[in-house]
Design a protein around this motif. Structure first.
Motif, mmCIF file in Angstrom:
data_model
loop_
_atom_site.group_PDB
_atom_site.id
_atom_site.type_symbol
_atom_site.label_atom_id
_atom_site.label_comp_id
_atom_site.label_asym_id
_atom_site.label_seq_id
_atom_site.Cartn_x
_atom_site.Cartn_y
_atom_site.Cartn_z
ATOM 1 N N LEU A 1 0.819 -1.209 0.000
ATOM 2 C CA LEU A 1 0.000 0.000 0.000
ATOM 3 C C LEU A 1 0.850 1.255 0.000
ATOM 4 N N LYS A 2 2.102 1.140 0.484
ATOM 5 C CA LYS A 2 3.035 2.261 0.445
ATOM 6 C C LYS A 2 4.444 1.704 0.481
ATOM 7 N N PRO A 3 5.447 2.494 0.059
ATOM 8 C CA PRO A 3 6.825 2.008 0.042
ATOM 9 C C PRO A 3 7.273 1.529 1.414
ATOM 10 N N ALA A 4 8.018 0.410 1.421
ATOM 11 C CA ALA A 4 8.654 -0.157 2.615
ATOM 12 C C ALA A 4 7.647 -0.701 3.622
ATOM 13 N N ALA A 5 6.348 -0.754 3.271
ATOM 14 C CA ALA A 5 5.348 -1.288 4.196
ATOM 15 C C ALA A 5 5.343 -2.811 4.116
ATOM 16 N N LEU B 1 0.974 -20.085 -9.058
ATOM 17 C CA LEU B 1 2.420 -20.250 -8.875
ATOM 18 C C LEU B 1 3.176 -19.127 -9.569
ATOM 19 N N LYS B 2 2.763 -18.774 -10.780
ATOM 20 C CA LYS B 2 3.478 -17.738 -11.520
ATOM 21 C C LYS B 2 3.420 -16.403 -10.775
ATOM 22 N N GLN B 3 2.249 -16.029 -10.285
ATOM 23 C CA GLN B 3 2.133 -14.786 -9.519
ATOM 24 C C GLN B 3 2.950 -14.877 -8.237
ATOM 25 N N ASP B 4 2.989 -16.047 -7.633
ATOM 26 C CA ASP B 4 3.789 -16.227 -6.420
ATOM 27 C C ASP B 4 5.267 -16.017 -6.729
ATOM 28 N N MET B 5 5.719 -16.548 -7.854
ATOM 29 C CA MET B 5 7.118 -16.360 -8.240
ATOM 30 C C MET B 5 7.411 -14.894 -8.561
ATOM 31 N N TYR B 6 6.408 -14.203 -9.096
ATOM 32 C CA TYR B 6 6.619 -12.806 -9.483
ATOM 33 C C TYR B 6 6.847 -11.899 -8.280
ATOM 34 N N ARG B 7 6.378 -12.319 -7.103
ATOM 35 C CA ARG B 7 6.570 -11.485 -5.911
ATOM 36 C C ARG B 7 7.952 -11.688 -5.299
ATOM 37 N N PHE C 1 12.701 -2.502 -5.190
ATOM 38 C CA PHE C 1 13.364 -1.936 -4.013
ATOM 39 C C PHE C 1 12.496 -0.883 -3.317
ATOM 40 N N VAL C 2 11.575 -0.309 -4.066
ATOM 41 C CA VAL C 2 10.635 0.631 -3.440
ATOM 42 C C VAL C 2 9.695 -0.140 -2.515
ATOM 43 N N GLU C 3 9.236 -1.302 -2.979
ATOM 44 C CA GLU C 3 8.310 -2.103 -2.190
ATOM 45 C C GLU C 3 9.003 -2.732 -0.978
ATOM 46 N N ASP D 1 16.683 7.271 0.154
ATOM 47 C CA ASP D 1 16.884 6.863 1.551
ATOM 48 C C ASP D 1 15.772 5.933 2.018
ATOM 49 N N LEU D 2 15.437 4.950 1.183
ATOM 50 C CA LEU D 2 14.319 4.067 1.494
ATOM 51 C C LEU D 2 14.624 3.124 2.655
ATOM 52 N N LEU D 3 15.905 2.729 2.821
ATOM 53 C CA LEU D 3 16.226 1.804 3.903
ATOM 54 C C LEU D 3 15.922 2.390 5.273
ATOM 55 N N SER D 4 16.063 3.696 5.399
ATOM 56 C CA SER D 4 15.804 4.329 6.698
ATOM 57 C C SER D 4 14.319 4.331 7.044
ATOM 58 N N LYS D 5 13.471 4.024 6.070
ATOM 59 C CA LYS D 5 12.024 4.073 6.291
ATOM 60 C C LYS D 5 11.451 2.745 6.791
ATOM 61 N N ILE D 6 12.244 1.689 6.709
ATOM 62 C CA ILE D 6 11.712 0.396 7.139
ATOM 63 C C ILE D 6 11.961 0.203 8.631
ATOM 64 N N PRO D 7 11.144 -0.604 9.301
ATOM 65 C CA PRO D 7 11.361 -0.873 10.730
ATOM 66 C C PRO D 7 12.752 -1.457 10.959
ATOM 67 N N LYS D 8 13.407 -0.995 12.003
ATOM 68 C CA LYS D 8 14.777 -1.406 12.275
ATOM 69 C C LYS D 8 14.941 -2.929 12.437
ATOM 70 N N PRO D 9 14.003 -3.654 13.075
ATOM 71 C CA PRO D 9 14.171 -5.105 13.181
ATOM 72 C C PRO D 9 14.244 -5.802 11.828
ATOM 73 N N ARG D 10 13.495 -5.330 10.817
ATOM 74 C CA ARG D 10 13.576 -5.924 9.479
ATOM 75 C C ARG D 10 14.947 -5.680 8.880
ATOM 76 N N LEU D 11 15.478 -4.497 9.123
ATOM 77 C CA LEU D 11 16.819 -4.177 8.637
ATOM 78 C C LEU D 11 17.840 -5.080 9.306
ATOM 79 N N TYR D 12 17.671 -5.285 10.615
ATOM 80 C CA TYR D 12 18.640 -6.079 11.367
ATOM 81 C C TYR D 12 18.662 -7.532 10.910
ATOM 82 N N SER D 13 17.486 -8.092 10.566
ATOM 83 C CA SER D 13 17.452 -9.496 10.139
ATOM 84 C C SER D 13 18.331 -9.707 8.910
#
Length: 887
Positions: free
Chosen positions: A555-559, A568-574, A617-619, A653-665
Motif C-alpha cells: 500500500l506504500k513504500p517499505a510497508a 504459482l506464476k504470480q507467487d514467483m513474481y513477488r 526496491f521501493v516495495e 533513503d528508502l532503507l531508513s524508512k523500514i522498521p529497524k528489526p527488518r533491517l537487522y534481520s
C-alpha cells in the motif's frame, strides 16, 4: 594393464579421444570394442592410427586389466566385453565424456564430464593444462574429432571451449586441409541406392499429437555411413523427427534424429540397447525383422512422446478477474496490485469481456475513473478450452491481436493465457535447430520447462528429504492441489550448493495441505492464517515451510505486504530476484520438472542478479542488502538496471524508512556470511551505512577494523575449534565501533537485537575500554592480572577488543589468555578447605587467590600439589591432622 576403450560404433570423436587419452595414460593400450564408421575405418587403415598400441578385444585378458579408461561413453551396455570390469574390485574406472547424464551411467572413480561439443575438447583441455605437447599429426586427428562432432564448429552445441581447443590444436600444427579432405563424404552408388529406398519407404505417424516419420529399407550387404544418409533424408524431406530402420544382413541398424523436445531419440534407442543424445541416437539389433522393430518403436513412442501442449499447460491459474460493476479506478488498482496488464471482466461469475491497462489508463486520463468497467471492456473476444491446441491460442493472441485469452471449461473460468505467457512458452518450447548430430540442448536456457532435475535431486539431497518431497507431491495430488519446491532451495540445487532449507508452495490451500501432510508424516504444524503459510516441524527437528501460492502488493513504500491467493506464476513474481524464481514440480507425474517463468536458469548461467520489476526496491528496500549478499556469496554481478534501481533507492533513503528489526534481520545474515567484510565494503561504496545509523559512514579505518575482526576470528577458529563463539556478533560489535556508548546501546535496542548481544554491546562500550587501559597502564603484569581482567568478559567481547587494539602487548595478553589461562581451574574446592580444618572467612578468598596465581604461573599441576602448597603457606594449628583423603 591400463585399457582405453570407447563405445561399439567408433567415430572420429572417439578415435581422437583415445589418441588424446593415450598421452595422459602413456602405459595404456587402446581397444576398439566394436565396429567403426566406414570413413573412420578407412582412415585407420591408411594412418595405422599413428602407431598407437592398438589391441583387439580378443587379445585382452580381463583378469590382467588394472585400470579401465572410458572415453566418449558412460554406458556399460555399449562397451562390449569391458562391461564385465565395471564394479570389479581393484579395477578403478576413469571416465571422460560429453554426453547427457543417464540413470544407467557408469560411476567412475575419476569423472570428467563437461557439456561441450565433443569429448576430444575435454581431453585437449587437459593436455593443454598439463603442458603435454601435441605433435602436428596428432593435432590433426584431434581436430578431426572436434570438427566431426561440432559440424566444423557450426552446430548449436558448440561451446567456447570447443573453439579454444581447436585454436590450441591449430597452434600445435593441425592441418585443416587434411581435416576437410577426410570429412568430405561423396555418396557411393550403394549409398545413393539405399537413400532412394529409404525415401520410398517413408511413412508418417501422428503419435499423441506429434508427427513422427519412420523410414525403412533392406540390404543383403552392409552399407556404411548410414548416419550421413539419415541427415540427407531429413533435410530433403524437411522432417523434424525421423527414425530410420535399415536391415543389413542379419542385423538391423537404427538411427534416430529429433528436432522436437516432445521426442527424446536417446530414450527410444535405449529400448534397443543403444544410446546417444536426445537429438541424435542409434542402436543395432540382431535377429529381428524391420516390421518388429517398427511396431516396437511405435509402442515406445506412444509411451515416451511428450504430448503436444494445450491451453491448460500454458494458462495461469487461478485467474484474476474484475466485476463489470467495478469502477475504472478500482480496476486500475487491481491491475497495479497484481502486476498484470489485462484482466477478464465478469458479471454474475461469467466472463463477459476483457479490459487492458492501456484502456484503463486512457479512461483515467479522460477523467472517467468513476465509470463502470462494463462500459469500456472489449466484449468482442475469443476464448479457449483447456484442451485447445497452442497453435489456436497463438492465432488468437498474435493473429487477432487479443491481449489475453480466457480459458473456459464450459462457462467456468479456469485460467487465462497472456501475450507474455504465450511468447515465453513459444521461446522455451521452440524447435531445436540441429543441422547435424552435434547439437546439445542448452541445459540452462531454451529447454528450461523440459529440464528435469529428479536425478540431480537424488544425488544432492539426503534420501529422507527426497522421500519427503515425493510424499508432499502425492499428498497434494490426493487433495486435488499442486505442490512445488521453490526459491533458494531450487536455485542451490541447480548450482550444486548444499541447502536443506526447503520451501514448498501449494496451488490450493497451503494450510490445509500442511495439516494433512503433517498428520500423514507425524509432524507438528504451526499455521499463520493471515499469510496462508505454515511451518511443519518433524520429530527430529527438520522443518518444511509451506505457503499458499499468493500475490503480494504494497500500500506504500517499505510497508509490510498485503496478501491475496494466486497462482504459482504470480507467487514467483513477488520474489526478490529472478534467480530465486525457480520451482520444481513435486507431483508424481513430472516429479523434478523445472518451472522457470522468468529466465532464472539463464541468470544463474550468466551469473547475474536482476530484480523482476522496477519497483522492487521501493516495495521492499531490504532487498538491497540481499542483493549485495547474494552478489558476494555466489560471485555474481548485480545487473546494470538493478544497480541503477539500487542507487535510486539509496538516493530516496528508502532503507531508513523500514522498521529497524527488518533491517537487522538482513544485516545479521550478511554478518554470518563467509566474507562479510567484502559485502559491507560494497554497502560502503553505495553509501548505505548511514541508512543503519547516521554515524556509520563505513570509511576505510572502520572497514579495516572489520577486516581485522575476521582475521582474529580465523585465528581463534584454528586454535579453538571446540569452543562455540558467535562469530557474527564479533563483527556486529566491530560494526558499532564508531558509535558513542549511548548511540550504540540505543541502536542495538531499536534493531531488536537479542538481549544477550545487547549486553555484549553494553560491556564493550562501558567496560571494554577500561579493561584495555587497565592492562596497558600496569608497569608489570602477571598472568593472574590478565586472567582477572579478562575472565569476566564474554569471549565475543574479548575477540572484538583484540581486533580493535593496536597495542601489540594487548594482543599478546589476549592470546596468552585464550591459549594458556582461560581454562585453568583449581581442583581444591571450599569443601576441601573445611575438611582440612580451615574456618570460613576472608582467609578463603586469600587462599584461593594465591592458589590460582600459582596455578596460572604453572607451579601447581594437580590437587595434591595445590594442598601441599596451601599447607605450606597457611599451616593448620598443631592439634589438627590432615585428613587421609587429602594426603
Amino acid at each position: 594393464m591400463d585399457v582405453i576403450t570407447t563405445h561399439l560404433n567408433a567415430d572420429f570423436d572417439t578415435i581422437a579421444s583415445m589418441l588424446a587419452a593415450c598421452k595422459i595414460y602413456p602405459e595404456a593400450v587402446c581397444v576398439l570394442p566394436g565396429s567403426q564408421e566406414e570413413t573412420v575405418k578407412g582412415f585407420l587403415v591408411q594412418s595405422a592410427f599413428y602407431n598407437l598400441p592398438m589391441r583387439k578385444p580378443r587379445e585382452i585378458d580381463l583378469d590382467k586389466v588394472t585400470r579401465l579408461i572410458l572415453v566418449d561413453i558412460r554406458s556399460r551396455g555399449r562397451i562390449g566385453i569391458f562391461g564385465e570390469l565395471i564394479g570389479r574390485p581393484g579395477v578403478p574406472v576413469h571416465v571422460y565424456d560429453h554426453h547427457p547424464d543417464e540413470d544407467s551411467d557408469v560411476k567412475g572413480d575419476v569423472e570428467v564430464i563437461r557439456r561441450v561439443g565433443s569429448t576430444t575438447t575435454i581431453l585437449v583441455q587437459i593436455l593443454k593444462e598439463r603442458g603435454i605437447p601435441i605433435a602436428p599429426d596428432e593435432a590433426t586427428v584431434m581436430m578431426l574429432g572436434i570438427y566431426e562432432d561440432t559440424g566444423s564448429l557450426s552446430f548449436p552445441s558448440t561451446t567456447v571451449d570447443d573453439y579454444l581447443a581447436a585454436a590450441h590444436l591449430l597452434s600445435c600444427g593441425a592441418k585443416l586441409a587434411q581435416v576437410s579432405d577426410i570429412l568430405a563424404r561423396d555418396l557411393t552408388s550403394g549409398q545413393i541406392s539405399l537413400l532412394y529406398d529409404l525415401i520410398q519407404g517413408t511413412r508418417t505417424y501422428t503419435i499423441r499429437g506429434v508427427e513422427v516419420v519412420i523410414a525403412e529399407a533392406r540390404r543383403e550387404e552392409y552399407v556404411g555411413d548410414l548416419a550421413l544418409l539419415v541427415h540427407k533424408l531429413r533435410d530433403m524431406e524437411a522432417v523434424s523427427i525421423l527414425f530410420v530402420i535399415c536391415q543389413m544382413g542379419d542385423r538391423v541398424v537404427l538411427v534416430g534424429r529429433s528436432r522436437k523436445p516432445e521426442v527424446d531419440a536417446a530414450a527410444v534407442m535405449r529400448e534397443f540397447g543403444g544410446g546417444g543424445h536426445a537429438y541424435a541416437a542409434s542402436a543395432t539389433v540382431k535377429d529381428v525383422t524391420t516390421f518388429q522393430i517398427r511396431e516396437r518403436i511405435l509402442r515406445v513412442l506412444d509411451e515416451k512422446v511428450i504430448p503436444r501442449r494445450s491451453a491448460e499447460d500454458v494458462m495461469a491459474s487461478p485467474a484474476r478477474t474484475v466485476d463489470a460493476g467495478d469502477t475504472i479506478l478500482e480496476v486500475h488498482q487491481a491491475l497495479s496490485r497484481s502486476n498484470i496488464n489485462a484482466v477478464p471482466v465478469t458479471r454474475g461469475g461469467a466472463v463477459v469481456g476483457i479490459l487492458t491497462r492501456q484502456v484503463v489508463e486512457k479512461a483515467l486520463y479522460h477523467g472517467l475513473g468513476e465509470e463502470r468497467a462494463g462500459e469500456y471492456m472489449n466484449a468482442d473476444y475469443e476464448t479457449a478450452a483447456p484442451d485447445t491446441e497452442i497453435e489456436r491460442v497463438q492465432e488468437i493472441i498474435i493473429g487477432k491481436n487479443q491481449r489475453l485469452v480466457p480459458v473456459l471449461r464450459g462457462t467456468e473460468l479456469v485460467g487465462v493465457i497472456t501475450r507474455t505467457g504465450l511468447l515465453r512458452f513459444l521461446y522455451d518450447m521452440r524447435d531445436v535447430e540441429i543441422p547435424g548430430e552435434g547439437e546439445d540442448v542448452d541445459a540452462e536456457g531454451a529447454m528450461a520447462p523440459r529440464k528435469n532435475v529428479a536425478n540431480l535431486m537424488r544425488d544432492r539431497l539426503p534420501a529422507r528429504v527426497l522421500a519427503l518431497l515425493r510424499a508432499a507431491g502425492e499428498c497434494a495430488e490426493s487433495l486435488e492441489m499442486k505442490a512445488f519446491a521453490v526459491g533458494g532451495f531450487v536455485r542451490d540445487i541447480m548450482m550444486r550448493v548444499e541447502n536443506l532449507d526447503v520451501d514448498i508452495v501449494v496451488e490450493g490451500d497451503g494450510i490445509r495441505f500442511a495439516e494433512a501432510f503433517a498428520e500423514e508424516q507425524g509432524a507438528r504444524v504451526r499455521p499463520h492464517h493471515k499469510f496462508g503459510t505454515a511451518v511443519m516441524v518433524f520429530p527430529d527437528g527438520f522443518k518444511l515451510d509451506v505457503a499458499t501460492a499468493r500475490v503480494e502488493y504494497y500500500l506504500k513504500p517499505a510497508a509490510l505486504p498485503t496478501v491475496e491467493y494466486s497462482s504459482l506464476k504470480q507467487d514467483m513474481y513477488r520474489r526478490d530476484f529472478v534467480i530465486n524464481t525457480l520451482a520444481v514440480r513435486l507431483s508424481p507425474e513430472g516429479f523434478g520438472e523445472v518451472i522457470d517463468f522468468f529466465g532464472a536458469q539463464r541468470d544463474i548461467k550468466e551469473k547475474i542478479i536482476r530484480v523482476l520489476h522496477s519497483l522492487s526496491f521501493v516495495e521492499d528496500p531490504t532487498r538491497i542488502l540481499r542483493a549485495m549478499r547474494f552478489e558476494r556469496r555466489f560471485g555474481f554481478t548485480v545487473g546494470r538496471h538493478t544497480l541503477n534501481l539500487i542507487r535510486n533507492a539509496v538516493r530516496l533513503d528508502l532503507l531508513s524508512k523500514i522498521p529497524k528489526p527488518r533491517l537487522y534481520s538482513e544485516l545479521e545474515l550478511i554478518l554470518k556470511e563467509n566474507d562479510p567484510v567484502s559485502i559491507i565494503r560494497r554497502l560502503s561504496e553505495l553509501g548505505l551505512g548511514t541508512s543503519i545509523h547516521p554515524a556509520l559512514m563505513l570509511e576505510k579505518p572502520h572497514l579495516a577494523l572489520l577486516g581485522e575482526a575476521q582475521e582474529v576470528l580465523a585465528w581463534f577458529s584454528l586454535l579453538f575449534l571446540e569452543e562455540k563463539v558467535e562469530k557474527w556478533a564479533v563483527s556486529f560489535l566491530a560494526l558499532l565501533d564508531p558509535l558513542s556508548p549511548n548511540d550504540a546501546k540505543k541502536l542495538a535496542k531499536d534493531l531488536g537485537v537479542r538481549s544477550r548481544v545487547r549486553e555484549w554491546v553494553r560491556i564493550c562500550k562501558d567496560e571494554g575500554e577500561s579493561a584495555i587501559l587497565q592492562l596497558i597502564s600496569m608497569t608489570s603484569i602477571s598472568r593472574k592480572m590478565i586472567h582477572d581482567v579478562l575472565s569476566p568478559l564474554p569471549t565475543e567481547v574479548i575477540l572484538y577488543m583484540m581486533a580493535r587494539s593496536k597495542h601489540p602487548d594487548i594482543k599478546r595478553y589476549i592470546s596468552l589468555y585464550f591459549t594458556q589461562l582461560k581454562n585453568v581451574r583449581l581442583q581444591v574446592k571450599g569443601q576441601d578447605l573445611l575438611d582440612l580444618g580451615y574456618r570460613p572467612g576472608p582467609l578463603f578468598k586469600k587462599i584461593f587467590d594465591l592458589l590460582l596465581e600459582r596455578k596460572l604461573a604453572g607451579d601447581l599441576r594437580n590437587k595434591k600439589e595445590e594442598i601441599a602448597f596451601l599447607l605450606s603457606r597457611f599451616p593448620l594449628p598443631q592439634n589438627r591432622d590432615v585428613p587421609e583423603n587429602s594426603r
